[in-house]
Design a protein around this motif. Structure first.
Motif, mmCIF file in Angstrom:
data_model
loop_
_atom_site.group_PDB
_atom_site.id
_atom_site.type_symbol
_atom_site.label_atom_id
_atom_site.label_comp_id
_atom_site.label_asym_id
_atom_site.label_seq_id
_atom_site.Cartn_x
_atom_site.Cartn_y
_atom_site.Cartn_z
ATOM 1 N N GLY A 91 -2.942 4.649 -13.486
ATOM 2 C CA GLY A 91 -3.079 5.908 -12.704
ATOM 3 C C GLY A 91 -4.011 6.865 -13.561
ATOM 4 N N LEU A 92 -3.872 6.780 -14.821
ATOM 5 C CA LEU A 92 -4.536 7.743 -15.943
ATOM 6 C C LEU A 92 -6.257 7.170 -15.727
ATOM 7 N N ARG A 93 -6.402 5.941 -15.862
ATOM 8 C CA ARG A 93 -7.822 5.579 -15.797
ATOM 9 C C ARG A 93 -8.365 5.540 -14.396
ATOM 10 N N LEU A 94 -7.593 5.412 -13.212
ATOM 11 C CA LEU A 94 -8.120 6.127 -11.966
ATOM 12 C C LEU A 94 -8.540 7.248 -11.932
ATOM 13 N N GLY A 95 -7.499 8.212 -12.559
ATOM 14 C CA GLY A 95 -7.665 9.800 -12.386
ATOM 15 C C GLY A 95 -8.837 10.223 -13.134
ATOM 16 N N PHE A 146 -2.701 11.489 -10.267
ATOM 17 C CA PHE A 146 -3.788 11.849 -11.278
ATOM 18 C C PHE A 146 -5.048 11.870 -10.532
ATOM 19 N N VAL A 147 -5.371 11.468 -9.316
ATOM 20 C CA VAL A 147 -6.653 11.599 -8.468
ATOM 21 C C VAL A 147 -6.713 13.060 -8.325
ATOM 22 N N PRO A 148 -7.949 13.716 -8.735
ATOM 23 C CA PRO A 148 -8.059 15.076 -8.137
ATOM 24 C C PRO A 148 -8.678 15.392 -6.720
ATOM 25 N N GLY A 177 0.737 -1.334 -0.006
ATOM 26 C CA GLY A 177 -0.025 0.069 0.024
ATOM 27 C C GLY A 177 0.879 1.214 -0.127
ATOM 28 N N ASN A 178 0.190 2.203 -0.130
ATOM 29 C CA ASN A 178 0.904 3.560 -0.306
ATOM 30 C C ASN A 178 -0.098 4.925 0.273
ATOM 31 N N THR A 179 0.420 5.937 0.733
ATOM 32 C CA THR A 179 -0.560 7.037 1.012
ATOM 33 C C THR A 179 -0.018 8.006 0.333
ATOM 34 N N SER A 180 -0.699 9.309 0.305
ATOM 35 C CA SER A 180 -0.233 10.649 -0.543
ATOM 36 C C SER A 180 -0.931 11.773 0.139
ATOM 37 N N ALA A 181 -0.275 12.973 -0.070
ATOM 38 C CA ALA A 181 -1.084 14.343 0.084
ATOM 39 C C ALA A 181 -0.440 15.263 -0.886
ATOM 40 N N ALA A 199 -12.299 12.025 -11.527
ATOM 41 C CA ALA A 199 -12.796 12.971 -12.142
ATOM 42 C C ALA A 199 -14.038 13.228 -13.025
ATOM 43 N N ALA A 200 -14.472 12.221 -13.601
ATOM 44 C CA ALA A 200 -15.749 11.956 -14.053
ATOM 45 C C ALA A 200 -16.802 11.565 -12.995
#
Length: 701
Positions: free
Chosen positions: A183-187, A135-137, A49-53, A191-192
């Motif tokens: 990443g593109l698909r998840l973003g 890429f997740v907004p 796993g991983n986390t981000s901000a 977004a959609a």
């Protein structure tokens, strides 16, 4: 037992402390959230796993405020990482990489471009999952491998179940190898669908997001708990088809494991010596005792993190707990292991690409034993233990998925492409060269004393796993605790024993084998010292010296020798004798004679052990006062009186007595032990080294 086990369905507690969080800035809030999530293996495995901000930062080049992506770096663990475990990237530069992306067939080339996005020269290597966060907004993103969610994601009808459980809260993406394209698909999905709180990745895990660290953390827990509750409410039938066999008693399970581990270890250590781990946790026993063990085990794991740690599939050993005949399993091991290797080689040939790396070690990592539990083997103890933890998570996933649907493992070609991913190969090639004693297991008697601790530290510094045995429980606990802080939780275990007790010594060797899979180095070091004029030497004093110094060494060496012989990998037995074993001293007949017996016993062992590659040698220290329990008591006073000096002046007497006019320290003895324990002395047996700063009367003759 029916349905998923309680560990899969029990609600996760909310551990967030508002008072503590109020004192933290945004990077430290991210670290706090990460450590909380990583503290529970039901949420994610070690290293998984991983986390981000996405945090405002001051550009060191322009002084302007820019958006910086903080995301767990490659190879870290969210449960134990520190602030320096995060990669930092200019978010706008990361987003700009979308313009140069050439498609799925070329996505590996994007990894090198992450370096061009680095913020403030941060040296932490960037994870392959970075685009999934960038890429997740949303400001805060979590990715975890929660058992309950992967159980849903690994079902044949995973997408339909995701909709049933989460409704419009969570999206779903079919399986795709982690990387830029995913990443593109998840973003795009996020977004959609601005109302989504996250997404389930088919066969893989959970992504969640939120506006703050706390909100993201709470969403992660809520989505896992929702999956857990749904599994508990909808599970049907007995887990894994119900029990096919009954587990042995705890002691019998450990006896069988201790019998099998050295036998497996010797058969899989030709290229690289392995360290083992044994677990008979209730969830593991439920699986290995079940009717569906073989068909489920053959499917392999679903989550790529599970697979990378545990290989394409485990090896199920043909053990019948009703007969409880471990000799029969040992007799079939060669055939079982050869069959596994052939199967692995066939898998490699079926799936290899033109540019695939050469086939790696074809031996299994996970070994499942009905009625007994799970064995795992790897190049070091931590890796073996973590592999078993990952497979336990895989068991929980299989339990949950098979209780509500049909479990689906990772497609074979997809599994191969991850295992032999060129990026993964590059990571393996960057790993440091193994240390001299990597993969070796040592048992040290008298391990809590000054010399014993110095020996343990020297061997661990070279990569060995060490079992310290000592009669002083308090000192033993202190020593082991200190070593675990210095060398890691897996580096050392403590075994309280009396070396004169045959049963206790045998048990200590068995516990060492259970902890690490075998035994390669035995250091007999437990000792006492006594002085008395010959005519005043009592039978009690004589017997006590021989019980500890001669019989104790004999018992420890004999039990270690037996394991080494059966294991078939050779071994090194080292006795900590004494200058007095070579040159007699007046007023210490019992001690000197017992020490002489040790030296001669080592020579006898050298004769018997040579055909099996088992070496036996002695180290003869003299006057090692610092840190020695022996020199803290009567012996120091007696030797001071014999030399007509005060106890405080005794070390100077010994220093001046030596030819080199030097004191001898525990570390000096440890260096000689390391020489005999390592391959540096591969052609030495039946020898001794004096560590006495020079003493003519003890020169070898």
């Amino acid at each position: 037992m029916s349905g998923p086990a309680s560990g899969l369905t029990a609600p996760l507690p909310d551990l967030w402390d508002d008072a503590h969080a109020a004192r933290l800035d945004e990077p430290r809030l991210l670290l706090y959230r990460s450590n909380l999530l990583g503290s529970d293996l039901r949420i994610t495995n070690f290293g998984g796993g991983n986390t981000s901000a996405k945090i405002d930062g001051v550009d060191p080049l322009t002084g302007e405020t820019v958006k910086v992506l903080w995301v767990k770096g490659s190879g870290g663990d969210i449960g134990s990482m520190k602030l320096d475990g995060f990669s930092t990237l200019y978010l706008d530069k990361l987003l700009s990489l979308k313009r140069v992306y050439r498609g799925l067939a070329h996505e590996d080339e994007m990894v090198a471009l992450f370096n061009h996005c680095t913020f403030d020269l941060n040296p932490r290597a960037t994870s392959i999952d970075t685009p999934l966060h960038g890429f997740v907004p949303h400001a805060h993103v979590d990715h975890v491998h929660a058992d309950a969610v992967i159980a849903i994601a690994a079902c044949a009808n995973a997408e339909a179940l995701t909709r049933e459980i989460y409704g419009e809260e969570m999206g779903f993406l079919p399986w795709l190898r982690p990387g830029f394209d995913l990443g593109l698909r998840l973003g795009e999905l996020a977004a959609a669908n601005p109302g989504l709180k996250g997404a389930v990745l088919g066969g893989h895990g959970l992504f969640t997001w939120g506006p703050t660290s706390k909100a993201c953390y709470e969403t992660t827990l809520a989505m896992i708990n929702k999956a857990s509750a749904w599994l508990a409410a909808n599970a049907k039938g007995a887990a894994f088809g119900g029990a096919a066999v009954e587990a042995l008693s705890p002691d019998d399970r450990r006896t069988v494991a201790a019998r099998l581990m050295p036998e497996i270890r010797k058969r899989i250590s030709a290229g690289e010596r392995k360290i083992g781990h044994f677990s008979d946790a209730p969830d593991i026993l439920e699986f290995v005792n079940s009717r569906d063990l073989k068909p489920l085990a053959a499917l392999g794991t679903s989550c790529p993190d599970h697979f990378l740690r545990t290989k394409i599939r485990p090896l199920v050993l043909a053990f019948d707990p009703a007969a409880n005949n471990s000799d029969a399993v040992v007799g079939s091991l060669d055939e079982s292991l050869d069959a596994y290797r052939r199967d692995y080689a066939a898998y490699y040939q079926r799936c290899r690409r033109p540019n695939s790396p050469a086939m790696r070690d074809p031996n299994a990592v996970i070994y499942l034993v009905p009625g007994v539990g799970m064995l795992s083997f790897a190049r070091d103890k931590a890796t073996a233990r973590v592999a078993s933890e990952f497979y336990l998570n895989a068991i929980n996933v299989m339990r949950g998925a098979s209780s509500v649907s049909r479990y689906v493992g990772l497609d074979e070609q997809e599994a191969f492409d991850i295992e032999y991913w060129l990026l993964e190969e590059a990571k393996l090639q960057r790993m440091p060269k193994p240390k001299a004693l990597a993969g070796r297991v040592a048992l040290i008697t008298g391990g809590a004393g000054g010399i014993g601790r110095a020996i343990a530290a020297r061997l661990m510094a070279e990569g060995a796993c060490v079992a310290l045995a000592d009669i002083d429980r308090a000192s033993l606990d202190e020593a082991v605790g200190g070593f675990r802080k210095s060398f890691g939780r897996d580096a050392a275990i403590g075994l309280p024993i009396d070396v004169t007790d045959e049963t206790a010594v045998a048990a200590a060797v068995r516990e060492t084998v259970l902890a690490y899979g075998g035994l390669d180095i035995l250091v007999a070091n437990a000792g006492i010292a006594s002085a008395a004029p010959f005519e005043d030497t009592s039978l009690e004093l004589w017997n006590r010296n021989f019980a500890i110094l001669a019989t104790g060494y004999f018992l420890a060496a004999r039990e270690g020798y037996r394991v080494m012989k059966d294991q078939g990998l050779g071994g090194s037995i080292v006795f900590i004798a004494s200058k007095n074993g070579i040159a007699a001293s007046a007023g210490a007949a019992a001690y000197c004679t017992a020490k002489a017996a040790e030296v001669h016993l080592a020579r006898c062992i050298a004769l018997d052990g040579a055909p099996f590659g088992i070496r036996a040698n002695s180290v003869n220290p003299d006057a090692v006062l610092r840190g020695s329990k022996i020199w803290q008591g009567e012996w120091r006073a007696q030797r001071a009186a014999s030399n007509k000096v005060s106890a405080d002046d005794l070390e100077e007497v010994y220093r001046q007595r030596s030819l080199l006019k030097l004191s001898v320290y525990p570390e000096d003895v440890a260096e000689a032990v390391y020489f005999f324990a390592s391959d540096l002395s591969a052609k030495s047996t039946g020898n001794f080294i004096n560590v006495d700063a020079g003493n003519a009367v003890s020169f070898a003759r």
